[in-house]
Design an enzyme around this catalytic site. Structure first.
Site, PDB file in Angstrom:
ATOM      1  N   THR A   3      12.699  -4.253   1.718  1.00  0.00           N
ATOM      2  CA  THR A   3      11.832  -5.886   0.907  1.00  0.00           C
ATOM      3  C   THR A   3      12.957  -6.276   2.301  1.00  0.00           C
ATOM      4  OG1 THR A   3      11.266  -4.855  -1.166  1.00  0.00           O
ATOM      5  CG2 THR A   3      11.634  -7.892  -0.243  1.00  0.00           C
ATOM      6  N   GLN A  18       0.831   4.251  -1.045  1.00  0.00           N
ATOM      7  CA  GLN A  18       1.205   3.721  -2.646  1.00  0.00           C
ATOM      8  C   GLN A  18      -1.034   3.910  -2.821  1.00  0.00           C
ATOM      9  OE1 GLN A  18       0.373  -0.461  -1.941  1.00  0.00           O
ATOM     10  NE2 GLN A  18       0.000  -0.932  -4.154  1.00  0.00           N
ATOM     11  N   ASP A  35       7.662  -8.274   1.453  1.00  0.00           N
ATOM     12  CA  ASP A  35       7.194  -7.176   0.623  1.00  0.00           C
ATOM     13  C   ASP A  35       7.090  -6.281   1.614  1.00  0.00           C
ATOM     14  OD1 ASP A  35       7.654  -4.915  -1.724  1.00  0.00           O
ATOM     15  OD2 ASP A  35       5.692  -5.837  -2.205  1.00  0.00           O
ATOM     16  N   GLU A  61       5.509 -13.492   0.835  1.00  0.00           N
ATOM     17  CA  GLU A  61       5.780 -14.185  -0.295  1.00  0.00           C
ATOM     18  C   GLU A  61       6.538 -15.011  -0.368  1.00  0.00           C
ATOM     19  OE1 GLU A  61       6.713 -10.783  -3.446  1.00  0.00           O
ATOM     20  OE2 GLU A  61       5.301  -9.166  -2.303  1.00  0.00           O
ATOM     21  N   ASP A  73       9.354  -7.470  -8.623  1.00  0.00           N
ATOM     22  CA  ASP A  73       7.756  -7.975  -7.698  1.00  0.00           C
ATOM     23  C   ASP A  73       6.471  -8.024  -8.516  1.00  0.00           C
ATOM     24  OD1 ASP A  73       6.941  -9.260  -5.263  1.00  0.00           O
ATOM     25  OD2 ASP A  73       5.916  -7.918  -4.717  1.00  0.00           O
ATOM     26  N   LYS A  98       6.545   1.556  -1.898  1.00  0.00           N
ATOM     27  CA  LYS A  98       7.407  -0.167  -1.665  1.00  0.00           C
ATOM     28  C   LYS A  98       8.217  -0.305  -2.146  1.00  0.00           C
ATOM     29  CE  LYS A  98       3.377  -3.270  -3.189  1.00  0.00           C
ATOM     30  NZ  LYS A  98       2.727  -4.348  -1.880  1.00  0.00           N
ATOM     31  N   GLU A 108       4.009  -8.396   3.235  1.00  0.00           N
ATOM     32  CA  GLU A 108       3.292  -8.791   2.454  1.00  0.00           C
ATOM     33  C   GLU A 108       3.729 -10.674   2.487  1.00  0.00           C
ATOM     34  OE1 GLU A 108       2.665  -7.428  -1.889  1.00  0.00           O
ATOM     35  OE2 GLU A 108       1.427  -5.946  -1.479  1.00  0.00           O
ATOM     36  N   HIS A 154      -5.456 -12.492  -3.452  1.00  0.00           N
ATOM     37  CA  HIS A 154      -4.912 -11.342  -2.990  1.00  0.00           C
ATOM     38  C   HIS A 154      -5.840 -10.608  -4.653  1.00  0.00           C
ATOM     39  CE1 HIS A 154      -2.666  -8.955  -1.666  1.00  0.00           C
ATOM     40  NE2 HIS A 154      -1.713  -8.317  -2.402  1.00  0.00           N
ATOM     41  N   GLU A 179      -5.177  -7.505   3.573  1.00  0.00           N
ATOM     42  CA  GLU A 179      -7.035  -8.123   3.182  1.00  0.00           C
ATOM     43  C   GLU A 179      -7.379  -8.723   4.700  1.00  0.00           C
ATOM     44  OE1 GLU A 179      -5.823 -11.176   0.248  1.00  0.00           O
ATOM     45  OE2 GLU A 179      -3.710 -10.466   0.723  1.00  0.00           O
ATOM     46  N   ARG A 222       0.662   1.245   2.706  1.00  0.00           N
ATOM     47  CA  ARG A 222      -0.623   1.502   2.183  1.00  0.00           C
ATOM     48  C   ARG A 222      -0.811   3.014   1.579  1.00  0.00           C
ATOM     49  NH1 ARG A 222      -0.537  -4.212  -0.347  1.00  0.00           N
ATOM     50  NH2 ARG A 222       0.206  -5.256   0.708  1.00  0.00           N
TER      51      ARG A 222
END
Length: 404
Positions: free
Chosen positions: A240, A223, A216, A184, A109, A236, A182, A116, A341, A220
């Site tokens: 997925t 992470q 994804d 993607e 990934d 992560k 996420e 971003h 975000e 947080r």
């Protein structure tokens, strides 16, 4: 015999023809192609010896046959579905079950959106330059877990792990309280390469079979505690999700555009004559509310550059390798592709179901879809990647963290 009806506004017309793996109530997994609101069983419909590859429960054998075969098969399928077809090989899309379309060999990934990466730099490293010094010189990425790639519709169990609040003296263990997505795109390798060789950006179409929508999932809080100095791992690796329909690269010819200006000029192995920016529009729904429309066309690094980068050191790629683009985020807030975000790390909640929200709660359902220009002048679709979040195994979500 029958003729497949294709609505005028269908995202799955003749200029798309995405591949997927499906099953029916009385027959197991095999490869089909979507046409309008129908799924065509390719092994049955084509009926020639070469079509036996479509009777397999994964696209990998077909993808491994290479680009010449992909081109020939697409032409044959286009002719087949444009006229009368054996009705026993045609199924309503609502009457089939879709499965993971590929056997995922490996998963990498990336982090290819400047918007971003800049936003996360501001959030996670306040007072420092948003982009790390290497970011505009190479496509930054991490190695994920192929065994946890699942198809749309698969429920996601809230992950557990270590997390440490900034003011805490020591880490604690438990369910993630800052679960995120996420939005993607994923790119699938059809033809691999041998160890010790490399793939140039202009060889991308010889190796990449097609694209899917990808989510994804990201914990947080897990992470943030683990990622220094080696990067994402448990935050992560738990899941997925990808869409079930693989849009072949040939269907994306009308979507090809230049990437944004890359300054400084990339090193020679990341340059080429072919343009592989892609004009793809994504849409993110949170419990049915559209919260973001990320534009893939603003991605700084192209998928061709990603593939060139991961092979330039001589690493081999294989049929079924999956390359995630990294979060797709545009310049505006309503184009940001991750909730970290959109909520500015929880400081600015968004309204979902009429209530202010920060991160994902148990029972929430997330859907990401995408469309692109088609060669016929309209739009083609990738379908959606959808999933519902279940409570952590053996426990429930800690209260008061995901909701503002």
């Amino acid at each position: 015999m029958t003729v497949i009806s294709i609505p005028a506004d269908s995202l799955f017309g003749i200029d798309n023809l995405p591949y997927g793996v499906f099953s029916t109530a009385d027959e197991g997994r095999r490869v089909g192609v979507r046409v309008g609101d129908s799924v065509v069983d390719l092994a049955k419909a084509l009926g020639d010896p070469e079509a036996a590859v479509f009777a397999q429960p994964t696209l990998n054998p077909f993808m491994a046959q290479g680009r010449d075969r992909w081109v020939a098969a697409r032409a044959q399928i286009t002719e087949l579905v444009s006229g009368e077809i054996d009705e026993e090989s045609v199924f309503a899309v609502d009457d089939v079950t879709m499965h993971l379309p590929i056997t995922v060999a490996d998963y990498v990934d990336f982090y290819a959106s400047e918007n971003h990466a800049t936003n996360l730099g501001k959030l996670l490293r306040p007072g420092s330059a948003p982009l790390m010094p290497n970011w505009k010189h190479l496509p930054v990425g991490y190695h994920g877990r192929s065994s946890t790639v699942v198809v749309s519709g698969t429920d996601i169990v809230r992950p557990c792990g270590q997390r440490k609040a900034p003011t805490a003296a020591a880490p604690t263990f438990g369910p993630s309280v800052r679960l995120d997505i996420e939005a993607e795109m994923g790119f699938i390798v059809g033809v691999g390469s041998s160890m010790g060789s490399s793939i140039t950006t202009d060889q991308f179409a010889e190796h990449c079979f097609g694209a899917v929508v990808l989510n994804d999932w990201s914990a947080r809080d897990i992470q943030a505690w683990e990622y220094v100095p080696l990067g994402p791992n448990l935050g992560k690796s738990f899941a997925t999700s990808i869409s079930p329909w693989v849009v072949p690269l040939q269907a994306l010819e009308a979507a090809r555009i230049d990437t944004p200006v890359q300054d400084p000029t990339p090193l020679p192995y990341l340059r080429g004559e072919e343009k592989w920016g892609l004009d793809i529009d994504l849409e993110v729904e949170w419990n049915g509310d559209v919260v973001s429309r990320p534009p893939y066309g603003q991605m700084y690094w192209s998928p061709a550059q990603m593939l060139a980068h991961i092979t330039v050191n001589g690493a081999a790629v294989s049929t079924g390798d999956l390359l995630g683009s990294g979060t797709v985020s545009g310049a505006r807030k309503d184009q940001w592709g991750a909730f970290i975000e959109l909520t500015w790390n929880g400081a600015e909640p968004v309204v979902v179901d009429g209530e202010p929200r920060m991160f994902i709660e148990d029972g929430d359902e997330i859907s990401i879809s995408a469309t692109a220009p088609g060669s016929g002048g309209g739009r083609i679709g990738f379908g959606e990647v959808r999933a519902r979040v279940l409570p952590a195994a053996g426990g429930t979500q800690p209260p008061g963290h995901a909701r503002a």
